[in-house]
Design a protein around this motif. Structure first.
Motif, short mmCIF file in Angstrom:
data_model
loop_
_atom_site.label_atom_id
_atom_site.label_comp_id
_atom_site.label_asym_id
_atom_site.label_seq_id
_atom_site.Cartn_x
_atom_site.Cartn_y
_atom_site.Cartn_z
N LEU A 31 -3.70 -0.86 7.76
CA LEU A 31 -3.02 -1.74 8.62
C LEU A 31 -3.13 -1.28 9.94
O LEU A 31 -3.41 -1.90 11.26
CB LEU A 31 -1.45 -1.87 8.22
N ARG A 149 3.64 -11.34 9.06
CA ARG A 149 3.31 -11.06 7.50
C ARG A 149 3.22 -12.25 6.75
O ARG A 149 4.44 -12.87 6.81
CB ARG A 149 4.50 -9.90 6.99
N ASP A 150 2.29 -12.55 6.27
CA ASP A 150 2.16 -13.64 5.21
C ASP A 150 2.37 -13.49 3.90
O ASP A 150 3.04 -14.11 3.17
CB ASP A 150 0.63 -14.41 5.42
N ASN A 152 3.93 -10.05 1.70
CA ASN A 152 4.46 -8.79 1.36
C ASN A 152 3.61 -8.08 0.61
O ASN A 152 2.87 -8.47 -0.17
CB ASN A 152 6.04 -8.65 1.05
N ALA A 153 3.51 -6.45 0.75
CA ALA A 153 2.79 -5.78 -0.24
C ALA A 153 3.07 -5.98 -1.71
O ALA A 153 4.01 -6.06 -2.16
CB ALA A 153 2.94 -4.39 0.19
N THR A 174 -1.65 -6.94 1.00
CA THR A 174 -0.82 -7.68 1.83
C THR A 174 -1.63 -8.46 2.90
O THR A 174 -2.88 -8.14 3.03
CB THR A 174 0.01 -6.43 2.38
N ARG A 175 -1.06 -9.49 3.38
CA ARG A 175 -1.78 -10.20 4.55
C ARG A 175 -0.82 -10.20 5.58
O ARG A 175 0.29 -10.77 5.52
CB ARG A 175 -1.97 -11.78 3.68
N MET A 176 -1.11 -9.92 6.66
CA MET A 176 -0.85 -9.84 7.86
C MET A 176 -1.62 -10.15 8.93
O MET A 176 -2.90 -10.32 9.03
CB MET A 176 -0.35 -8.35 8.23
N ASP A 177 -1.15 -10.47 10.39
CA ASP A 177 -1.86 -11.04 11.39
C ASP A 177 -1.31 -10.42 12.67
O ASP A 177 0.08 -10.27 12.73
CB ASP A 177 -2.15 -12.25 11.35
N THR A 178 -1.95 -10.32 13.73
CA THR A 178 -1.36 -10.05 15.11
C THR A 178 -1.76 -10.87 16.22
O THR A 178 -3.00 -11.60 15.93
CB THR A 178 -1.62 -8.58 15.27
#
Length: 193
Positions: A31, A149-150, A152-153, A174-178
């Motif tokens: 991450l 955070r789309d 959670n882990a 996990t799915r995240m974006d910035t």
């Protein structure tokens, strides 16, 4: 992570704790790398240092003025920088700059470079990370950086995937974006090469 059933049975230590720590470390490292410098491919996000239209500038690791020029660039873009981000070698290079050729005094007073556990340069906190290229320093306004955070882990035990090898797998997803709320929230200073 693939683990043999034999290892699980014969473990004399709490293997679950070791695997948990390893998975947390691996996910955190992945991450960190993606949020800073992800290439935006199908398997990763676009990190803040790879975002379109970030501000850029020149960096001279032997001249503090290049950092001051970076702050001026950010302020000219209506950004109030909050942090520097750089690798440990670049941070050390700036800390070693001395006043003049014969004076043994450092430009940055060693007693003010560290505030408790936080490092500081020119009044801004410094984040030490290998995610910033070794020839660069990032100047960031984190009030204009968002992380979403789309998913959670999620941890899944894969007891069938490697059944032929008498092994189980543990998968973490996990799915995240910035994103930057303003393109120039990041100013990337790079050594002219």
């Amino acid at each position: 992570v693939r683990v043999s059933n034999e290892m699980i049975r014969q473990s004399v230590i709490g293997l679950d704790a070791v695997l948990q720590a390893r998975l947390v470390t691996d996910v955190a490292n992945a991450l960190d790398a993606a949020l800073w410098n992800g290439a935006g491919t199908s398997n990763t996000i676009t990190g803040i240092l790879q975002a379109d239209n970030i501000a850029t500038g020149d960096l001279d690791p032997e001249d503090v003025d290049s950092l001051i020029d970076g702050i001026a660039t950010a302020m000219g873009n209506k950004v109030t920088p909050t942090h520097w981000a750089m690798d440990s070698d670049m941070f050390a290079a700036f800390r070693k700059i001395k006043v003049g050729d014969t004076d043994a005094r450092y430009v940055f007073d060693p007693t003010t470079v560290q505030d408790g556990t936080a490092f500081r340069l020119l009044g801004l906190n410094v984040i030490i990370t290998d995610a910033v290229p070794s020839d660069s320093v990032a100047l960031i306004d984190f009030s204009k950086v968002v992380v979403a955070r789309d998913v959670n882990a999620e941890v899944k035990i894969l007891d069938q995937t490697w059944g032929d090898y008498d092994s189980v797998g543990i998968r973490v997803v996990t799915r995240m974006d910035t994103a930057l709320l303003q393109d120039e929230a990041v100013t990337l200073l790079t050594v002219d090469g």
